[in-house]
Scaffold this active site. Structure first.
Site, PDB file in Angstrom:
ATOM      1  N   LYS A   1       5.905  -2.248   7.181  1.00 16.79           N
ATOM      2  CA  LYS A   1       5.730  -3.746   7.305  1.00 16.79           C
ATOM      3  C   LYS A   1       5.789  -4.500   5.868  1.00 16.79           C
ATOM      4  O   LYS A   1       5.328  -3.896   4.937  1.00 16.79           O
ATOM      5  CB  LYS A   1       4.418  -4.116   7.961  1.00 16.79           C
TER       6      LYS A   1
ATOM      7  N   VAL B   1      19.012   2.778  -5.065  1.00 18.25           N
ATOM      8  CA  VAL B   1      19.206   2.339  -3.439  1.00 18.25           C
ATOM      9  C   VAL B   1      20.329   1.170  -3.168  1.00 18.25           C
ATOM     10  O   VAL B   1      20.852   0.857  -2.158  1.00 18.25           O
ATOM     11  CB  VAL B   1      18.302   2.225  -2.564  1.00 18.25           C
TER      12      VAL B   1
ATOM     13  N   ASP C   1       1.025 -10.728   5.231  1.00 19.92           N
ATOM     14  CA  ASP C   1       0.578  -9.336   5.025  1.00 19.92           C
ATOM     15  C   ASP C   1      -0.312  -8.926   5.935  1.00 19.92           C
ATOM     16  O   ASP C   1      -0.148  -7.659   6.225  1.00 19.92           O
ATOM     17  CB  ASP C   1      -0.106  -9.738   3.485  1.00 19.92           C
TER      18      ASP C   1
ATOM     19  N   HIS D   1      -1.100  -6.678  11.419  1.00 25.35           N
ATOM     20  CA  HIS D   1      -2.376  -5.709  11.952  1.00 25.35           C
ATOM     21  C   HIS D   1      -3.150  -6.723  12.822  1.00 25.35           C
ATOM     22  O   HIS D   1      -3.803  -6.089  13.838  1.00 25.35           O
ATOM     23  CB  HIS D   1      -3.382  -5.546  10.658  1.00 25.35           C
TER      24      HIS D   1
HETATM   25  C1  BG6 Z   1      -1.757  -3.411   4.021  1.00 25.37           C
HETATM   26  C2  BG6 Z   1      -1.751  -4.789   3.456  1.00 25.37           C
HETATM   27  O1  BG6 Z   1      -0.911  -3.406   5.110  1.00 25.37           O
HETATM   28  O2  BG6 Z   1      -3.281  -3.225   4.685  1.00 25.37           O
HETATM   29  C3  BG6 Z   1      -2.738  -4.658   2.186  1.00 25.37           C
HETATM   30  O3  BG6 Z   1      -0.645  -4.773   2.851  1.00 25.37           O
HETATM   31  C4  BG6 Z   1      -4.248  -4.418   2.768  1.00 25.37           C
HETATM   32  O4  BG6 Z   1      -2.634  -6.162   1.678  1.00 25.37           O
HETATM   33  C5  BG6 Z   1      -4.134  -3.313   3.619  1.00 25.37           C
HETATM   34  O5  BG6 Z   1      -5.071  -4.244   1.634  1.00 25.37           O
HETATM   35  C6  BG6 Z   1      -5.636  -2.889   4.346  1.00 25.37           C
HETATM   36  O6  BG6 Z   1      -5.521  -1.728   4.968  1.00 25.37           O
HETATM   37  P1  BG6 Z   1      -6.731  -0.994   5.377  1.00 25.37           P
HETATM   38  O7  BG6 Z   1      -6.482   0.045   5.997  1.00 25.37           O
HETATM   39  O8  BG6 Z   1      -7.413  -0.742   3.769  1.00 25.37           O
HETATM   40  O9  BG6 Z   1      -7.605  -1.905   5.901  1.00 25.37           O
END
Ligand code: BG6
Length: 480
Positions: free
Chosen positions: A144, A89, A231, A236
């Protein structure tokens, strides 16, 4: 009729593509939700031919998809859509090759899914434009984290904005695709019951916990540069906070919902300077045991610096400066290698204004996102027999059981379908991402300035002691 488009998955041999995107696309295909003519092209540097990629993809899909949902017949028809193209890329010429390989589009535009490291986003967008692959019908999906600071996020957004109109940009946060997260909006805005008490006068505090037992797996190199703040919290946890705290949007559409979320992000009380020390806790796991298995300390994980001071745990006392929430702390907590995997939101109500009975606890509403999808309201009830002895009981809504006849969708299925249909309600707008960074950056700077090195916690525990003190100081405790 389902919408026709082609999907290009950049980073096609990566974990995200193989573990999440292809299984989600397989499910959508199996359920007849993809247009019959839709093609899926995975792109990556590895010199694989189509047959070898199909074998790789099949192996992963078989492992990810429930046995009852997988059949060789469904895989065969799905794989007819699936193709692989090896390219670099960073090389503009490779995009020319790609454009020729694709040929004219099917009159439907293309979805470019960038499941790659964020530092590649700008180049990919620019090269797509030069190669004529970024027409007005095309869409771009960004995973993200968008950047690692406000400045870098702005640079990425600006570079993407030169090629794609904001309406073509889908910044994905897979938490918004989770059923219970969407149920949170249903709970708040489709039931009159909670609205009058969903405010400072009745709520003591809110807790948002996303606890994981996993470590950094194969992602040490990425994780060591990001840490839990970038992260998990920047995206989230702040998204969950927005959904709990936002006002009812006037309509359930992309602009109205996102306008309300941005207002919350902008109302977050800044945490900077010495406040960082008092209102945040960062931790890093040391060796310990999870499920009876010994696990190494974070700094012994693959591709992690031996003297790394990256945090694998964060707890924050956040506050929202607006009429609804003034004075109500939102405690955020996330970490890797903790004792149990679960994500939940706890709305802790205030106690009754005048106490009639000897025992009694304030009500609490628990919204469990995973592993089980459950909403439960803790109420006080009298125990049978003489006297007024009270105990908390749960009014329990198990969503998986309530809708047991329907298959539970993975977050990516819902979100991919939204991208295909062009609905960006559950995606982050540019100003939203930037507002989140604006709040996060001073905390990161404060950690650096006051050299707040991460507090160690043994793997398999509930995180560092200090995370408990954050609440205990005010007579509260984590709902564990
Ligand atoms: C991701 C993170 O966005 O979400 C990870 O980069 C994390 O580090 C994951 O483990 C958690 O997602 P879930 O859906 O398993 O809670």
């Amino acid at each position: 009729m389902t919408t026709l488009c082609d999907m290009l998955v950049f980073g096609g041999t990566g974990d995200l593509a193989l573990h999440k995107l292809l299984p989600a696309l397989f499910h959508l295909h199996r359920d007849g939700r993809l247009h019959p003519k839709m093609r899926i092209l995975a792109l990556a540097r590895n010199a694989l031919d189509r047959q070898r990629y199909l074998a790789l993809a099949e192996r992963h899909c078989r492992a990810q998809v429930a046995r009852a949902d997988f059949s060789s017949e469904a895989w065969r028809s799905f794989s007819e859509r699936l193709d692989y193209f090896a390219m670099d890329v960073s090389q503009s010429a490779d995009f020319g090759r790609l454009a020729r390989y694709l040929g004219p589009d099917q009159g439907c535009g293309r979805v470019h899914y960038l499941a790659t490291a964020p530092h590649l986003f700008e180049d990919i967008a620019a090269h797509l434009a030069i190669a004529g692959l970024a027409g007005p019908q095309s869409r771009i999906v960004l995973e993200k984290p968008i950047g690692h600071s406000l400045e870098s996020a702005r640079a990425i957004n600006a570079a993407i904005g030169k090629v794609f109109d904001e309406s073509q940009v889908f910044r994905i946060d897979h938490y918004l695709g989770k059923e219970t997260v969407q149920n949170l909006m249903a709970l708040r805005f489709a039931n009159a019951l909670f609205e009058p008490i969903w405010r400072a006068g009745h709520i003591d505090h809110v807790q948002i916990s996303v606890c994981e037992t996993l470590g950094v797996e194969n992602r040490g190199a990425y994780y060591d540069r990001s840490g839990a703040m970038r992260d998990m919290v920047q995206n989230h946890l702040l998204q969950l906070l927005c959904l709990v705290a936002m006002e009812a949007p006037v309509r359930f559409d992309a602009e109205a919902v996102r306008n309300e979320k941005v207002k919350i992000l902008e109302a977050l009380q800044p945490i900077s300077g010495l406040d960082v020390r008092d209102k945040t806790v960062r931790g890093q796991y040391s060796a310990g045991k999870i499920g009876g298995q010994e696990v190494p300390a974070y700094y012994f994980e693959k591709n992690v610096d031996n003297d790394s001071d990256t945090e694998t745990f964060v707890a924050i006392k956040a506050e929202i400066d607006n009429w609804r929430w003034a004075g109500v702390p939102f405690y955020l907590r996330t970490g890797k290698r903790l004792a149990r995997k679960y994500s939940e939101i706890v709305i802790q109500f205030k106690p009754v204004p005048h106490r009639l009975f000897a025992d009694g606890e304030a009500n609490c509403l628990l919204i469990r996102l995973q592993p089980e999808e459950r909403i439960s309201l803790q109420l006080m009830a009298k125990t049978p027999g003489k006297g007024m002895r009270l105990e908390p009981v749960e009014l329990d809504l198990n969503l998986a059981q309530a809708f047991s006849r329907q298959r539970r969708w993975d977050a990516y299925e819902r979100l991919l379908l939204d991208v295909i249909e062009g609905d960006s309600t559950l995606f982050m707008r540019r100003d939203e991402v930037e507002a989140a960074w604006r709040w996060v950056d001073p905390i990161l700077e404060g950690w650096h300035e006051y050299y707040q090195s991460p507090r160690p916690y043994a793997a398999g525990t509930a995180g560092p002691e200090q995370a408990h003190s954050l609440l205990e100081l005010h007579g509260r405790q984590w709902h564990d």
